[in-house]
Every structure is written in C-alpha cells, then in structure tokens.
Write an enzyme that holds these catalytic residues in place. Structure first.
Site, short mmCIF file in Angstrom:
data_model
loop_
_atom_site.label_atom_id
_atom_site.label_comp_id
_atom_site.label_asym_id
_atom_site.label_seq_id
_atom_site.Cartn_x
_atom_site.Cartn_y
_atom_site.Cartn_z
N LYS A 1 79.47 55.99 57.75
CA LYS A 1 78.27 56.29 56.99
C LYS A 1 77.28 55.52 57.21
O LYS A 1 77.29 54.26 57.19
CB LYS A 1 78.65 56.18 55.35
CG LYS A 1 77.62 56.92 54.65
CD LYS A 1 78.08 57.10 53.25
CE LYS A 1 77.29 57.73 52.20
NZ LYS A 1 77.86 57.90 50.80
N SER B 1 77.63 62.47 48.71
CA SER B 1 76.58 61.98 49.74
C SER B 1 76.87 61.55 51.15
O SER B 1 76.41 61.75 52.31
CB SER B 1 75.59 60.97 49.32
OG SER B 1 76.57 59.65 49.11
N SER C 1 81.08 60.82 45.85
CA SER C 1 80.43 60.78 47.38
C SER C 1 81.62 61.08 48.45
O SER C 1 81.23 61.31 49.56
CB SER C 1 79.37 60.15 47.65
OG SER C 1 78.21 60.20 47.09
N1 GLN Z 1 76.64 62.62 43.45
C1 GLN Z 1 76.45 61.51 42.94
C2 GLN Z 1 75.16 60.86 42.91
O1 GLN Z 1 74.19 61.62 43.34
C3 GLN Z 1 77.31 60.67 43.65
C4 GLN Z 1 77.15 60.18 44.63
C5 GLN Z 1 77.69 58.99 45.35
O2 GLN Z 1 79.04 58.96 45.13
N2 GLN Z 1 77.39 58.11 46.14
O3 GLN Z 1 75.03 60.00 42.31
#
Ligand code: GLN
Length: 487
Positions: free
Chosen positions: A83, A158, A182
């Site tokens: 990532k 994400s 994410s």
């Molecule tokens: N959807 C969650 C957020 O926007 C999780 C994001 C993540 O785990 N990086 O914070």
C-alpha cells in the site's frame, strides 16, 4: 526459459515453492506473469507504480542464487505489492496524496525490510484512500479503484488497491494498513482474505501515520496459509517502534495445520446481528452459518454489547484527533509542494500549501480532530471518547473469558456503487460499525470470504480473538475456509 503461465496463479505460496524447487517454474516466470496481469488490468487503477525492470532483475538474481545452491528465504520469489503508505527505500510513497507527490522514501519500513530479507519481490505499490482515510478508495489523488467483479463498484477502502491487486492476480500477496477496517472491509468487498493483527504485533516503523494508537499493517491474500506465512516473517519486536510487543512470534504457518483437540467456544454480539442497518441477506447468512456451527458441535454463545452505538463516534473522535496531530508535519516546508507565489506570512503560507495539497476528506478530518482537541471541547469529546475506549477494553477482557472467538459481519452491505455514498460522509462512517471495534481495543481480526450474496457479490465473515492470539484466529479461519467456503 518458456513462460509456464498455465501454472499461474498458484493456489498457495507453498505450491509455488514446490514448483520452483522442481524447476517447473522460475521467479522470472512469476514476475512475467504478474506484469502481464498488471498490464491487462490497468483500468482497475489498483497500482500507482510498478517496478517492472527492477522486479525482473531481482527475479533473475533469485533464480541464479537458488540454482547455485543458496538456501532460499521463506518468501523466496513471492511477488508482493504494498500500500502507498508503506515506505520502500528509494521508491515513491505518497499516501495517495498530492502533498507527497514525487516524494521518495529514504529508508525501508520494518515490514518491507523483513520481506526483502526473506527474498520477496515487490512489484509495485497500491492505490488507497488519501492517508488511509476512507472506506471506498474514492478519496485518492490517483482516482478511484474499481472492483474486478463489477467495475461500477468500489473495492472498499482504504486498502482498496491492495485488495484488488490480490483479487485480480496482480501479485500473490499484498500489504495494507488497518486503522478501523481498511484491510478487512476491502477484503470483504473483493472476496479475498484480509487480516489485521493485534496492535503491536507488527512494527509501524515506516508506515505513514494516520491514527497512531490504532494503525496496524495487515496482510491480504487468497488464502489463510499465505497470510500466516507472511505474518510470521513481518511480526515481532523492533527497536524502531516502542509500541511493538516483545512477545515471541510463533511460526504461524507450521502451527496452522496442527489440529486442536478441543473446539473453541464461539460468541457473537446480539446487537451486531440485530442492527437495523445490516443487509437482510447478510444477517440471515450469519444466522444460518451459526446454526450450522451448532450442528457441527460448536458451542456458540449470544452476548450483549450495549456500547455498540458508541463505537463509531468514539473511533472518529479519537482517530481524527490523532490524525490532526500526525498530519501537521505536512506543511510544504518539511514535506510537500509549496504554493506559488510563496506567501510572506507563515500561517498563510502553511494554509495555502495544506489547502492545495490535501483532499477534501483529509481536510475534513484535520478540522474535526482539531475541534475535538480544542480547549473548550476537549472534555466533552476527546476525554469522553477515551473513556468509551477504556470501557470497551475492559469489557473485551470479560468477553474473552467467556469465549475464544468472536464472530461478526465485516460490513453492513456488499460493495456499493462508485459515487453512491461519496456525498454523505456520515453514512460512509457509519458503515464502519463492524470493523472499528477491533482497532479500538487492539485485538486481532480477520475477514474470510465465506459467503455469496444473491446480487452476485461476495462477503466475508469476521473472526476476532483475544490480544496476540493470532494463531487461534488463523487456525480456525484456515479450517473454516476448507469446510464452509460458499455456504
Ligand atoms: N474507514 C475507516 C476510516 O476512514 C478506516 C480506515 C482505515 O482503517 N485506515 O477511518
């Protein structure tokens, strides 16, 4: 050498290694195969960079070393993508943000360092939501990522690019990061396995910070066995990150197949499955699955979870607070492009750089975080949310006195349409209801693709265990992937 592409993709890393050792394939074959897949699926926008020549060179070198009798590393020739928040020395890393455009890392994250030390090949980096903030991969300065199963739909976020890279066979395994779901939610939307280990299991050194007391690197793959192998390589103590546990790292992959005499006691929170926001078919599949488990001799306990409505607010208060602090370094002086003409007044200068460099969602979260930390509101929001977090933590200890494994959906719906939720941030935040709990309390959690919706999309089952019991989590997941896949 002829490209034996018919062998690809291998079901597991173990199968790939067997074929390497019997000369049925080579690391070079593997890289050629994955590069051809990357070219074929460019439209999915899952990668932001691929390192074609470098990956080929490394593959050739590994093939030579193996043939010369050098003992292969545990991840010999395994093709990875990582990532775009994970530092890889002398390679671009930008958190999918304009503010880090053109930035190259000057060091390796510990996770990457350990992959490379075991002979892995990193073929590219994955698109993601900007600074890992999002649940759909639509908040990326590189544009949205598409779900291979239906290209009008999001892959989740994400780590959407990391999930699609595995889903579309652009690599064997990918690394993501999981602050509030994410890794697990994109795995759920794309039909792959995604695991977030306990907070403190994998070093965060070289992981661009979002919410430092939540962030963990996670692994996405096609099967649990590969996740176990990669975790055993990258987990463990690290002098560069004092929050990493010094608990010894079990050899997860060899322990995976050792059968357990007693069946674990399972539990689920009544309020999670009864929640009004949960898709009816996802709900009924979970209840059906629980009944099947009971028939198969598992004890399954229904537990109470009165705090369910507090978890998403607590998560968004605490993570935005941490993000507002973490992201203050991106000011156009230490990092990021500077606005032109350069402003005379320093605050104005920072403000221009940050307004240009950060996308809308990141700006929203910095402002929210600054607000909940401001003098007049600190106690009402930040302190309260910390209290909720502590209460959750204490209750979780009690839960795991009663059960060994907790079961939960991953997301209230299957993959939604690109653009469908983008204009309503609250709706998007609320959809994190099943994933943020594990990060708030720091326990390990995995999403395994067991189910298929009548709309044709996959969805997963989430399993959680107590802190640092990754082994039980992986064992049961591996077992259930074999026994119950496609119920
Ligand atoms: N959807 C969650 C957020 O926007 C999780 C994001 C993540 O785990 N990086 O914070």
């Amino acid at each position: 050498m002829k490209l034996h592409s018919y062998l690809y993709p291998f079901a597991t890393i173990r199968d790939y290694h067997e074929s390497l050792l019997t000369n049925k394939t080579s690391c070079k074959d593997a890289v050629d195969y994955y590069l051809s897949q990357i070219r074929l699926h460019q439209g999915l926008n899952a990668l932001v960079h691929s390192f074609d020549d470098e990956a080929k060179q490394r593959a050739i070198q590994l093939d030579e070393q193996r043939k010369a009798g050098k003992a292969p590393g545990k991840l010999h020739g395994v093709v990875f993508t990582t990532k775009d928040v994970i530092a890889y020395k002398q390679h671009p890393v930008s958190a999918a943000s304009k503010i880090l455009k053109g930035f190259h890392s000057i060091y390796n994250s510990t996770a990457v360092e350990r992959l490379l030390a075991e002979d892995a090949i990193i073929i590219g980096t994955n698109n993601c939501d900007e600074f890992a903030m999002g649940s759909s991969n639509e908040n990326s300065s590189y544009g949205a990522v598409k779900n291979l199963i239906d290209q009008d739909r999001v892959p989740g976020g994400s780590s959407g690019g990391s999930a699609v890279a595995v889903q579309a066979n652009l690599c064997m395994v990918s690394l993501g990061s999981d602050t509030g779901g994410s890794v697990r939610q994109p795995a759920d939307f794309c039909g792959v396995v995604g695991m977030k280990p306990s907070y403190g299991r994998i070093s965060r050194h070289g992981l661009i910070a979002y919410g430092s007391s939540f962030d963990q690197i996670g692994v996405l793959a096609n099967n649990v066995e590969d996740v176990a192998l990669v975790l055993s390589v990258i987990a463990g103590a690290d002098d560069f990150d004092s929050t990493v546990s010094s608990l010894p790292v079990p050899d997860y992959s060899s322990a995976l197949h050792r059968t357990q005499s007693a069946k674990p006691v399972l539990g689920y929170f009544k309020q999670t499955l009864e929640h009004e926001g949960l898709d009816e078919e996802i709900r009924s599949s979970h209840f059906r699955f629980i009944n099947q488990l009971k028939k198969d001799g598992y004890e399954v306990k229904e537990l109470n979870f009165e705090l369910i409505d507090y978890i998403v607010p607590a998560y968004y208060i605490l993570t935005t607070a941490e993000a507002s602090s973490n992201l203050s370094r991106f000011d156009g002086v230490r990092y990021g492009p500077q606005s032109t003409p350069v402003k005379e007044e320093l605050t104005e200068f920072y403000s221009a750089n940050r307004s240009n460099g950060f996308g809308k969602e990141v700006q929203r979260r910095i402002m929210l975080g600054t607000f909940v930390l401001s003098a007049g509101y600190y106690d009402a929001y930040y302190t309260k949310a910390q209290q909720v977090r502590r209460k959750l933590y204490d209750e979780t200890k009690l839960v795991f006195n009663e059960v060994d494994v907790l079961l939960m959906p991953v997301s209230p719906s299957t993959a939604f349409k690109i653009g469908e939720k983008n204009s309503n941030p609250i709706e998007m935040y609320l959809a994190d209801i099943y994933t943020v709990y594990a990060n708030l309390v720091g326990i390990p959690a995995i999403s395994i693709p067991l189910f298929q919706h009548s709309n044709g999309l996959p969805f997963g089952l989430q399993l959680m265990t107590k802190h640092f019991d990754e082994l039980s989590l992986l064992r049961l997941s591996n077992d259930w992937m074999k026994t119950y896949k496609a119920v």
